[in-house]
Design a protein around this motif. Structure first.
Motif, mmCIF file in Angstrom:
data_model
loop_
_atom_site.group_PDB
_atom_site.id
_atom_site.type_symbol
_atom_site.label_atom_id
_atom_site.label_comp_id
_atom_site.label_asym_id
_atom_site.label_seq_id
_atom_site.Cartn_x
_atom_site.Cartn_y
_atom_site.Cartn_z
ATOM 1 N N ASN A 188 -16.430 -5.646 -3.588
ATOM 2 C CA ASN A 188 -15.424 -6.916 -4.168
ATOM 3 C C ASN A 188 -16.712 -7.160 -5.308
ATOM 4 O O ASN A 188 -17.681 -7.442 -4.686
ATOM 5 N N ARG A 236 -16.936 -19.556 0.094
ATOM 6 C CA ARG A 236 -15.826 -19.415 -0.533
ATOM 7 C C ARG A 236 -15.305 -21.373 -0.663
ATOM 8 O O ARG A 236 -16.079 -22.408 0.109
ATOM 9 N N GLU A 281 -8.852 -21.276 -10.529
ATOM 10 C CA GLU A 281 -7.960 -20.568 -9.781
ATOM 11 C C GLU A 281 -8.507 -21.549 -8.483
ATOM 12 O O GLU A 281 -9.747 -21.945 -8.223
ATOM 13 N N THR A 308 -8.831 -20.805 -5.767
ATOM 14 C CA THR A 308 -10.336 -19.837 -3.904
ATOM 15 C C THR A 308 -11.054 -19.827 -5.012
ATOM 16 O O THR A 308 -10.732 -18.803 -5.852
ATOM 17 N N THR A 343 -18.746 -16.392 -8.537
ATOM 18 C CA THR A 343 -17.154 -15.903 -9.400
ATOM 19 C C THR A 343 -17.830 -15.937 -11.165
ATOM 20 O O THR A 343 -17.651 -14.599 -11.411
ATOM 21 N N ARG A 380 -8.025 -15.214 -12.155
ATOM 22 C CA ARG A 380 -7.001 -14.919 -11.196
ATOM 23 C C ARG A 380 -6.514 -13.361 -10.545
ATOM 24 O O ARG A 380 -6.505 -12.821 -9.565
ATOM 25 N N CYS A 420 -8.197 -13.112 -6.917
ATOM 26 C CA CYS A 420 -7.672 -13.195 -5.411
ATOM 27 C C CYS A 420 -5.981 -12.834 -5.443
ATOM 28 O O CYS A 420 -5.626 -12.990 -4.827
#
Ligand code: DAH
Length: 341
Positions: A109, A195, A207, A209, A315, A328, A331
């Motif tokens: 990712n 996280r 977001e 998360t 992120t 967004r 996730c």
């Protein structure tokens, strides 16, 4: 008549052998007919009891039948073997004529990519890489970080609470500062990727998360110069030698003084572009010198030791690096997004 018996046996055995569908069945048939106590062997043994004149022809026929069966078993064994490819467990076989399936190896990712990049940079400066709990206590997430229950920062970092317990989904990776001090004492250097969660009304920039990377160092005479040096080295390794760091005062309850950290935009090198919203700078971390009461909470004497801390938005770094304009997507589980990296 022995001859008739032999003919019938041959017909029956050949039929069974040809029907065998795997090596085990074939082996059983071999034993059944040709084994030491097998049917044909038994007949062969009786040849000696025949009147002398019949012995020769009967023996010849019996041997012929034996050869025919043995060679048929060999042939079927080979044809099954070709399918089975000689694998130890003959029930299991691979059809080598089926075309090769497309490799569907996964990939990292984009957040993991920037996480590993930062872990490498900080490891090279002697920082441990640690994990912390995502379900955290109110104490470590807030109180130990100078954020008592009445503090406005609680409002800015609303999150998901476990009913009836003093547990919550951590809003930041900073709670690992005190946990790590308690566990390792001073001196120490660690980074903690992980996280985090917040109760957000989600939109393209918010977001529930997301990922952060926390870093901290406790030692004798740790100063603001150390903080700036560490962050400059990091920014230059991330975005190139000409990258500069700008620190501007900002309040965070657990550091004093606290700063907002910006680096020159990696895309326009400070000239101003779409990524940096024409400012030339990218805001990518918060930092400061660890507040004495946080050191105390970690069991460290602030008269003897001092510390620095910083927190990167992983992120956010990934969004900047890959030009992703909606948080967004991370996730969302949409493979059309994920497969691009
Ligand atoms: N935990 C802060 C946040 O989530 C980020 C942060 C700011 C971390 C300053 C630090 C720091 O370690 O010194 O907004």
């Amino acid at each position: 008549m022995l001859q008739d018996q032999l003919q019938q046996l041959k017909i029956r055995a050949l039929e069974e052998i040809r029907k065998a569908s795997d090596q085990n069945q074939l082996r059983d048939l071999e034993i059944k007919y040709l084994g030491r106590k097998g049917e044909l062997t038994k007949i062969l043994r009786t040849v000696g009891e025949l009147p002398e004149a019949e012995r020769g022809p009967a023996g010849n026929l019996a041997n012929q039948v034996k050869q025919v069966l043995a060679s048929e078993i060999g042939r079927v064994k080979k044809s099954l073997g070709e399918k089975g490819g000689g694998i130890a467990d003959e029930k299991e076989w691979i059809d080598i004529t089926v075309s090769k399936m497309k490799d569907s190896l996964g990939h990292l990712n984009p957040v993991s990519k920037v996480q590993y990049e930062l872990e490498d940079i900080f490891s090279s400066m002697g920082f441990m890489v640690l994990d912390g709990p995502e379900l955290e206590s109110e104490y470590y997430n807030f109180e130990a970080l100078n954020i008592p229950s009445w503090h406005p920062a609680r409002d800015m970092q609303d999150t998901f609470y476990v009913e009836g317990e003093k547990l919550l989904m951590r809003t930041q990776t900073s709670p690992m500062q005190v946990r790590t001090m308690e566990k390792y004492g001073a001196p120490l250097r660690a980074v903690v990727p992980g996280r985090c969660f917040r109760n957000e009304a989600t939109d393209a920039r918010h977001e529930h998360t997301f990922y952060q990377l926390e870093g901290f160092m406790v030692d004798k005479n740790v100063s603001f110069s150390n903080l700036k040096a560490i962050l400059e080295v990091t920014a230059q390794k991330l975005y190139g030698k000409d990258t500069r760091v700008r620190l501007r005062p900002k309040y965070f309850p657990f550091v004093e003084p606290g700063v907002n950290g910006e680096v020159t935009c990696f895309l326009c090198h400070g000239k101003g572009c779409r990524v940096c919203k024409k400012t030339g700078w990218l805001e990518i971390f918060g930092a400061g010198l660890i507040h004495p009461s946080v050191l105390k909470a970690g069991g460290i004497n602030p008269e003897k030791w001092s510390g620095l801390a910083f927190g990167f938005g992983l992120t956010r770094l990934a969004m900047l690096k890959y030009g992703i304009d909606d948080v967004r997507l991370f996730c969302g589980g949409d493979l059309r997004f994920l497969n691009q990296f």
